[in-house]
Design a protein around this motif. Structure first.
Motif, PDB file in Angstrom:
ATOM      1  N   LYS A 164       0.827  -1.211   0.000  1.00  0.00           N
ATOM      2  CA  LYS A 164       0.000   0.000   0.000  1.00  0.00           C
ATOM      3  C   LYS A 164       0.860   1.258   0.000  1.00  0.00           C
ATOM      4  N   ALA A 165       1.994   1.212   0.687  1.00  0.00           N
ATOM      5  CA  ALA A 165       2.837   2.414   0.762  1.00  0.00           C
ATOM      6  C   ALA A 165       3.467   2.741  -0.580  1.00  0.00           C
ATOM      7  N   GLU A 166       3.613   1.765  -1.449  1.00  0.00           N
ATOM      8  CA  GLU A 166       4.291   1.979  -2.726  1.00  0.00           C
ATOM      9  C   GLU A 166       3.324   2.035  -3.903  1.00  0.00           C
ATOM     10  N   GLN A 167       2.018   1.896  -3.644  1.00  0.00           N
ATOM     11  CA  GLN A 167       1.060   1.906  -4.744  1.00  0.00           C
ATOM     12  C   GLN A 167       0.917   3.321  -5.300  1.00  0.00           C
ATOM     13  N   PRO A 168       0.965   3.465  -6.653  1.00  0.00           N
ATOM     14  CA  PRO A 168       0.758   4.800  -7.247  1.00  0.00           C
ATOM     15  C   PRO A 168      -0.692   5.232  -7.067  1.00  0.00           C
ATOM     16  N   GLU A 169      -0.889   6.532  -7.194  1.00  0.00           N
ATOM     17  CA  GLU A 169      -2.236   7.066  -7.037  1.00  0.00           C
ATOM     18  C   GLU A 169      -3.107   6.571  -8.193  1.00  0.00           C
ATOM     19  N   LYS A 170      -4.246   6.039  -7.843  1.00  0.00           N
ATOM     20  CA  LYS A 170      -5.133   5.446  -8.845  1.00  0.00           C
ATOM     21  C   LYS A 170      -5.980   6.522  -9.502  1.00  0.00           C
ATOM     22  N   LYS A 171      -6.042   6.437 -10.834  1.00  0.00           N
ATOM     23  CA  LYS A 171      -6.845   7.399 -11.592  1.00  0.00           C
ATOM     24  C   LYS A 171      -8.283   6.926 -11.678  1.00  0.00           C
ATOM     25  N   GLU A 172      -9.169   7.902 -11.934  1.00  0.00           N
ATOM     26  CA  GLU A 172     -10.589   7.568 -12.055  1.00  0.00           C
ATOM     27  C   GLU A 172     -10.815   6.685 -13.285  1.00  0.00           C
ATOM     28  N   GLY A 173     -11.626   5.624 -13.096  1.00  0.00           N
ATOM     29  CA  GLY A 173     -11.956   4.722 -14.188  1.00  0.00           C
ATOM     30  C   GLY A 173     -10.904   3.682 -14.477  1.00  0.00           C
ATOM     31  N   GLU A 174      -9.764   3.721 -13.755  1.00  0.00           N
ATOM     32  CA  GLU A 174      -8.714   2.738 -14.003  1.00  0.00           C
ATOM     33  C   GLU A 174      -9.034   1.430 -13.286  1.00  0.00           C
ATOM     34  N   VAL A 175      -8.781   0.326 -13.970  1.00  0.00           N
ATOM     35  CA  VAL A 175      -9.085  -0.988 -13.406  1.00  0.00           C
ATOM     36  C   VAL A 175      -7.986  -1.383 -12.428  1.00  0.00           C
ATOM     37  N   ASP A 176      -8.416  -1.937 -11.286  1.00  0.00           N
ATOM     38  CA  ASP A 176      -7.473  -2.365 -10.252  1.00  0.00           C
ATOM     39  C   ASP A 176      -6.605  -3.506 -10.793  1.00  0.00           C
ATOM     40  N   ASP A 177      -5.276  -3.470 -10.473  1.00  0.00           N
ATOM     41  CA  ASP A 177      -4.367  -4.517 -10.934  1.00  0.00           C
ATOM     42  C   ASP A 177      -4.727  -5.883 -10.349  1.00  0.00           C
ATOM     43  N   LYS A 178      -5.360  -5.902  -9.149  1.00  0.00           N
ATOM     44  CA  LYS A 178      -5.759  -7.181  -8.559  1.00  0.00           C
ATOM     45  C   LYS A 178      -6.728  -7.928  -9.469  1.00  0.00           C
ATOM     46  N   TRP A 180      -6.791  -8.174 -12.739  1.00  0.00           N
ATOM     47  CA  TRP A 180      -6.113  -8.965 -13.770  1.00  0.00           C
ATOM     48  C   TRP A 180      -5.326 -10.121 -13.162  1.00  0.00           C
ATOM     49  N   GLU A 181      -4.712  -9.912 -11.974  1.00  0.00           N
ATOM     50  CA  GLU A 181      -3.972 -10.999 -11.342  1.00  0.00           C
ATOM     51  C   GLU A 181      -4.901 -12.158 -10.971  1.00  0.00           C
ATOM     52  N   ALA A 186      -7.605 -17.644 -12.374  1.00  0.00           N
ATOM     53  CA  ALA A 186      -8.946 -18.174 -12.119  1.00  0.00           C
ATOM     54  C   ALA A 186      -9.400 -19.080 -13.253  1.00  0.00           C
ATOM     55  N   GLU A 187     -10.418 -19.905 -12.968  1.00  0.00           N
ATOM     56  CA  GLU A 187     -11.051 -20.727 -14.000  1.00  0.00           C
ATOM     57  C   GLU A 187     -12.092 -19.893 -14.735  1.00  0.00           C
ATOM     58  N   ASP A 202     -17.920  -4.952 -19.813  1.00  0.00           N
ATOM     59  CA  ASP A 202     -17.545  -5.199 -21.206  1.00  0.00           C
ATOM     60  C   ASP A 202     -16.706  -6.481 -21.258  1.00  0.00           C
ATOM     61  N   PHE A 203     -17.397  -7.608 -21.442  1.00  0.00           N
ATOM     62  CA  PHE A 203     -16.720  -8.895 -21.381  1.00  0.00           C
ATOM     63  C   PHE A 203     -15.829  -9.122 -22.611  1.00  0.00           C
ATOM     64  N   ARG A 204     -16.253  -8.608 -23.759  1.00  0.00           N
ATOM     65  CA  ARG A 204     -15.442  -8.826 -24.961  1.00  0.00           C
ATOM     66  C   ARG A 204     -14.084  -8.148 -24.844  1.00  0.00           C
ATOM     67  N   TRP A 205     -14.118  -6.930 -24.407  1.00  0.00           N
ATOM     68  CA  TRP A 205     -12.864  -6.211 -24.209  1.00  0.00           C
ATOM     69  C   TRP A 205     -12.003  -6.892 -23.142  1.00  0.00           C
ATOM     70  N   MET A 206     -12.655  -7.341 -22.034  1.00  0.00           N
ATOM     71  CA  MET A 206     -11.933  -8.018 -20.952  1.00  0.00           C
ATOM     72  C   MET A 206     -11.256  -9.290 -21.456  1.00  0.00           C
ATOM     73  N   LEU A 207     -11.989 -10.099 -22.232  1.00  0.00           N
ATOM     74  CA  LEU A 207     -11.425 -11.367 -22.716  1.00  0.00           C
ATOM     75  C   LEU A 207     -10.270 -11.126 -23.687  1.00  0.00           C
ATOM     76  N   LYS A 208     -10.407 -10.093 -24.505  1.00  0.00           N
ATOM     77  CA  LYS A 208      -9.353  -9.801 -25.468  1.00  0.00           C
ATOM     78  C   LYS A 208      -8.060  -9.418 -24.752  1.00  0.00           C
ATOM     79  N   LYS A 209      -8.200  -8.523 -23.779  1.00  0.00           N
ATOM     80  CA  LYS A 209      -7.008  -8.088 -23.054  1.00  0.00           C
ATOM     81  C   LYS A 209      -6.444  -9.216 -22.191  1.00  0.00           C
ATOM     82  N   LEU A 210      -7.329 -10.065 -21.615  1.00  0.00           N
ATOM     83  CA  LEU A 210      -6.875 -11.167 -20.769  1.00  0.00           C
ATOM     84  C   LEU A 210      -6.059 -12.170 -21.573  1.00  0.00           C
TER      85      LEU A 210
END
Length: 1203
Positions: A164-178, A180-181, A186-187, A202-210
């Motif tokens: 938490k001490a090293e996390q950059p400031e999160k911008k509005e609308g940005e997806v949390d890195d957790k 994607w991890e 996951a199944e 937006d599942f299509r966009w999510m699947l493409k990036k995943l």
């Protein structure tokens, strides 16, 4: 040879240790006997520890001679005693290597050596030191997994998860890195759940990036891992721990493995187990990470890295939930269902159930039920068996509770047969859980409303004044579909800044029906609509309208082309939602018609239903029976396939019958189809009770009701059977048609009782019987008159004998027996001694159910076919006690022989009423204090603890009561092995005969049962043989003494106990003790040997016990040889077959096999020749039979010598 030995010591012989990882070098080929080379019984364990902590290694070694233990490290020395300390505990034989306040530069590979003169054992151990904190510009030492000194620096992690001490400031609308991890590990079935949690639509966009990220991650993982599979997310266990696991094949086994929680490295151990909170267990290619002693702080994102590449991520969520009602102990019988119930403080969709520390799932054995409000959770253990007993647990988050399931064996079950499954349930919470859940739901709703009011109040509060900013011009939109954004609702409404107050959500639209999408703004502003990235305009069935701050998109008639992702934008603000167009599920008419036909089966058979349908997404298939949903498990199996569903009932019961319904449900609606399951079985028993319509001396008419359950098919007829009271045979009377439920029995006898049972019958079989509760009498009850009053014949403390006379009037009905009753004095209750169905057939009875000393009176009633008649007048009051009786003794023993030193016990049984007083005397004198007397009811016992010869005496027992007295004498003889006889002398009287004489044993004066045994040894045969036995004299004449042969004699004293030590004679030989024979020449006068008979030894008085043998011998001297006759009471017994009489060379013997009382009397031996007569007499007294024959041997001996 010398060079070979030198090389052997230099190179050594490699030996294998029982402990893996230990290397042993033996210095010599053959070890001396009893010596051994060093070895480890406990080797040091690898350690991963945080800097500043206390680190230590422990080892235990063996070897003879005792080895010396030293420590070293690969990169550095361990001579600094302030950092390295070596200790040894002689009690536990442990060698310890300690490093207080361990530092990162001490991370290394350490070696432990154990050495003696015959060899050396060595083992390596790794120490990994974790630095406190995580700094990007700082190089960390590699953990303990690196070996051979190859410590590579750890570069910056490739994972974007940071503390938490090293996390950059999160911008509005940005997806949390957790997000994607978690998706990368996951199944696919969990994608939708994770997206909903992080607000991604937006599942299509999510699947493409995943897919792009997966490809990149797999390339990174391939640098260190050959294969990665079986990723199992973190789960809580019944013991309060949590674990997650994965299978991976490392390309380099020395690669470092790190564990992170929320981006912070956490220390763990591989083998210490309970020493640290986090641990790693490796089994082959499976790696299991565990967290013990769970706390709320343990929630977070856990990640496993190999070197700097992430391999697995799992999120541990701890819900704020607790148990309001915990599960309770359940006691169930075999084949019964057991229920565990609990209530949670907050709704929880699914809790974990464990049985004997194993997870439980819905299936044939277990039902897991959850209430609609998700507060009540229930586990049903079906068809309990003895093996199911144990501890069961319920886990919700990190909270858990457990209770015992106790399964009791069914005592009513027949041995060797399996009992039917019971329909009852055992257990439960024992309270109204629904009420508790409703109260908790009300509390939760109240808290929810209070939070809403607080949010509303915060929104209505006036915001602080802010300077008006000039809005920036909108950026041009990219031609591609923009990335998904999360709807943001502002808590403070500022007029110049537009905010979306109500955004879009996913909707399902029915094909052919209208649909509407609506967005609300806080200010009046323009907006645009997009579908799948393309801007929409009004037209082609779509209408876009704006009414102030409300923006609407209406679809007049939905069809499949309208499905897609719709997005509304206003400046930089946007919201989106998914529209799915579909229809209600439908059945094929032919399949529906086929399904609607009833399924008919018999009890015990299987029933199956199948319904085809068109495959669809989000289709939920449910089965119902009589309106209740059917769950998979037990005797029910539900199979769901993409294009059909099947329902199977195994071993159908009647309770399975009913309406069967299948329901297909999707977001657009539901459709149902019904059928019927008919289970055929034999009918249930007719409904009772049996009603008696008429009873006369010739007719009994009964009535019943039809059975509740006809078994699925109509009853065809009823079967009526009858049993007469007192008999066991049931007789079939006939069949009754199904439309008639009554029967008239015309074959009855007046006064007799009958029982009836009725069966219902259908095509499947005959039902169980409905039986009359009580016997039905034909006609009016006729009871016999009272018998005569019982008379007491005799009475004792255990039995009272009674007799009575039959009743004078039996009223025309034969009497089959009697019922006897008793009443105790000072009570009013009459107690029956026998049942009416167990009559006393005689007019006498022995009453044994009595209490000693109590007084009773009795009465009797006559029993006929109608039952027990009037009771007789009561008998006289009688007391249960023995009548007064003079004391007497039962089969006493009058003679006892005991070995000296043993205890003597004399048991005498007696009778007498009242109980007599017992007294013991010894030779008419009081007994000594050390002699104990034990008196019990009916028996007295005299005990001499350690008997001696002086205890031999006549013991007298006296019993005295108020009626009289009695006495009895017991002779006790205490004997021991006799002492050795005195010196032995030998004298020759005539040629070929010697007389052996000795002094009597000292015990002969104390014991009249002592006699002597003579053994002879000669130089020709050289063996000892007994030549005389039972000699009561101290002389013996040995015959056939041969000249030139040496003889030796041994004399033993013997009594009823045993033999003494022998007394040995001097050797009688060739030139010993010759008798001088004078010779006066041929003219000498002849010597005359003629003499009258004479008896050398007088007879003794003997008292043998009855039944024992008697042996008498005698020797008569006289010349010429006299004739010998035996007399009993002056009657010659030579020809009596009861006596065995012999005469051999002047030795006369008489033997009685079993002495009788008739053998008592005066015995006389008479010897007669031409020169005179000699006689001797004695008395033989035969006593009572002796019980203990082990030490009592009696004989009578008369030694008479013939010469």
């Amino acid at each position: 040879v010398w060079r070979k030995k030198e090389m052997l010591i230099f190179m050594g012989i490699k030996k294998k240790s029982k402990v893996p990882g230990v290397m042993i070098t033996q210095f010599i080929e053959t070890l001396p006997e009893g010596k051994s080379h060093p070895d480890f019984t406990r080797k040091p364990i690898a350690l991963t520890i945080q800097e500043g902590k206390f680190a230590f290694f422990k080892a235990i070694v063996t070897g003879d001679p005792k080895p010396d233990v030293t420590w070293s490290r690969n990169n550095g020395d361990v001579s600094d005693t302030s950092r390295y300390q070596t200790k040894y505990d002689p009690n536990s034989n442990e060698h310890t290597f300690e490093m207080p306040n361990v530092m990162p530069d001490q991370a290394d590979t350490y070696k432990c050596f154990a050495t003696n003169e015959f060899g050396q054992a060595m083992v390596t151990v790794l120490l990994n030191v974790i630095e406190v904190g995580y700094k990007k510009d700082r190089v960390q030492q590699q953990p303990a997994e690196a070996i051979d000194g190859n410590f590579k620096t750890v570069l910056k992690r490739r994972s974007k998860i940071r503390p938490k001490a090293e996390q950059p400031e999160k911008k509005e609308g940005e997806v949390d890195d957790k997000f994607w991890e978690l998706l990368l590990s996951a199944e696919k079935k969990d994608y939708e759940k994770i997206c909903a949690e992080y607000g991604i639509t937006d599942f299509r966009w999510m699947l493409k990036k995943l897919n792009e990220m997966k490809k990149e991650r797999e390339e990174e993982q391939a640098e260190f891992v050959k294969n990665l599979s079986n990723l199992k997310p973190i789960q809580v266990h019944a013991d309060g721990s949590a674990s997650f696991e994965l299978d991976m094949d490392l390309l380099d086994p020395s690669s470092s493995i790190y564990l992170y929680k929320d981006g912070v490295m956490v220390p763990y151990t591989k083998e210490l187990g309970d020493k640290m909170k986090h641990s790693l267990k490796q089994v082959g290619r499976k790696y299991i990470f565990s967290v013990r002693d769970l706390m709320p702080d343990d929630a977070g994102l856990y990640q496993v890295d190999v070197e700097d590449v992430n391999m697995f991520s799992t999120e541990f969520k701890i819900p704020m939930v607790d148990f309001l009602v915990k599960i309770q102990e359940v006691k169930a019988k075999e084949r019964e269902d057991a229920v565990f119930e609990c209530v949670l403080s907050n709704p929880f969709s699914k809790i974990l159930w464990f049985g004997k520390n194993l997870p439980l799932e819905q299936g044939d054995k277990y039902d897991i039920e959850v209430s609609e409000d998700k507060l009540i959770h229930r586990l049903v253990v079906k068809d309990c068996m003895i093996v199911d007993k144990g501890i069961y647990s319920a886990c919700a988050g990190i909270k858990s509770c457990n209770a015992w399931l106790v399964v009791e064996a069914d005592k009513d079950a027949q041995q060797g047969k399996k009992t039917a499954r019971k329909k009852t349930r055992a257990g439960g919470a024992g309270i109204d859980l629904t009420k508790i859940a409703e109260e908790q739901q009300t509390k939760l709703e109240k808290i929810k409303e209070e939070r809403k009011e607080q949010i509303k109040a915060a929104q209505e509060a006036p915001p602080p004044p802010e300077p008006v900013k000039t809005p920036e011009p909108p950026k041009p939109e990219a031609p591609k579909a923009p990335p998904p954004t999360i709807s943001i609702i502002s808590n403070h409404s500022v007029h110049p800044n537009p905010v979306i107050t109500c955004g879009l959500s996913d909707i399902y639209a029915l094909r052919g029906s209208p649909a509407e999408l609506s967005v609300k703004m806080n200010v009046d502003c323009e907006g645009k609509w997009f579908k799948d990235g393309e801007e929409l305009k009004s037209g082609s069935g779509i209408s876009i309208t704006k009414d102030g701050t409300d923006h609407k998109l209406s679809i007049q008639s939905c069809h499949d082309d309208h499905s897609g992702v719709y997005r509304f934008t206003s400046g930089e603000l946007s919201t989106q939602g998914k529209v799915t167009v579909g229809g209600v599920p439908e059945f094929d008419p032919d399949d529906l018609h086929k399904f609607s036909k009833p399924v008919v089966v018999r009890v015990g058979q299987n029933a199956a239903f199948k319904m085809p349908f068109t495959p669809q997404e989000s289709l939920v298939v449910s089965w119902f029976r009589n309106g209740t949903e059917i769950k998979d498990g037990g005797g029910v199996k539900i199979v769901r396939e993409p294009n059909h569903s099947r329902l199977l009932f195994r071993d159908c019961l009647r309770t399975d019958a009913g309406e069967i319904k299948i329901q297909l449900k999707n977001p657009f609606g539901a459709v149902e189809a019904t059928s019927q399951l008919i289970v055929l079985d034999r009918p249930g028993p007719p409904e009772g009770p049996v009603e008696v319509l008429e009873t006369t001396s010739s007719v009994i008419e009964i009535k019943w009701n039809p059975p509740k359950d006809d078994g699925g098919s109509a009853v065809t007829n009823y079967i009526v059977e009858r049993q007469q009271a007192g008999q066991s045979l049931w007789t079939k009377l006939g069949d009754v048609s199904a439309d008639k439920t009554s029967f008239r029995d015309r074959n009855v006898t007046h006064g007799k009782k009958y029982s009836y049972r009725i069966y219902a019958e259908n095509p499947e079989g005959k039902s169980d019987a409905l039986e009359t509760a009580d016997s039905i009498m034909a006609g009016i009850m006729i009871l016999a008159g009272p018998p005569g009053a019982p008379t007491v014949v005799s009475a004792s403390k255990t039995c009272i004998n009674l007799t009575w006379t039959p009743p004078e009037d039996d009223r025309g009905v034969p009497i089959i027996g009697y019922q006897l009753e008793k009443r105790k004095k000072d009570t009013n209750q009459w107690i029956a001694l026998n049942g009416v169905n167990e009559p006393i057939e005689d007019v006498k009875y022995a009453v044994k159910d009595i209490t000693e000393g109590a007084e009773y009176e009795f009465r009797v009633a006559a029993i006929n076919e109608s039952g027990a008649g009037d009771p007789s007048p009561p008998s006289a009051m009688v007391c249960a006690k023995n009548p007064n009786m003079r004391p007497c003794f039962k089969d006493p023993e009058d003679f006892v022989v005991v070995r000296a030193g043993n205890s003597a016990r004399i048991k005498i049984c007696y009778e007498g009423e009242p109980p007599p007083t017992i007294t013991w005397l010894k030779d008419d004198e009081p007994i000594s204090p050390w002699i104990s007397v034990v008196n019990t009811e009916g028996m007295s016992q005299l005990v001499i603890p350690s008997s001696k010869r002086s205890d031999s005496a006549i013991y007298t027992i006296k019993a005295k009561n108020s009626v009289g007295e009695a006495s009895f004498d017991v002779e006790v003889r205490v004997a021991d092995e006799p002492k050795t006889p005195g010196p032995v002398t030998i004298e020759q009287t005539v040629q070929g005969k010697v007389v052996v004489s000795w002094t009597h044993s000292p015990d002969q004066e104390l014991d009249d049962r002592v006699y002597y045994v003579v053994s002879q040894y000669d130089s020709n045969n050289r063996v000892w043989k007994t030549v005389a036995d039972r000699l009561f004299t101290t002389t013996y004449t040995a015959n056939n003494i041969l000249p030139g042969t040496e003889y030796i004699f041994r004399i033993y004293a013997k009594n009823d106990v045993g033999l003494s030590e022998p007394s040995r004679s001097p050797t009688w030989g060739f030139n010993c003790n010759k008798v001088p024979i004078s010779s006066n020449g041929l003219g000498s006068a002849a010597v005359c040997f003629e003499r009258p008979p004479s008896i050398l030894v007088p007879l003794k008085v003997h008292t043998p016990p009855k039944g024992y043998q008697v042996y008498m011998t005698c020797a008569v001297r006289g010349c010429p040889t006299p004739s010998v006759k035996w007399y009993l009471n002056d009657v010659c017994i030579n020809s009596d077959k009861n006596y065995y009489i012999t005469n051999s060379q002047g030795v006369c013997s008489m033997y009685i096999m079993r002495v009788r009382p008739a053998d008592s009397g005066e015995y006389k031996v008479v010897a007669v020749n031409a020169l005179g007569k000699a006689e001797c007499s004695t008395k033989v007294i035969v006593k009572g039979e002796l019980r203990d024959k082990r030490w009592c041997l009696f004989d009578v001996s008369v030694n008479i010598l013939f010469i």
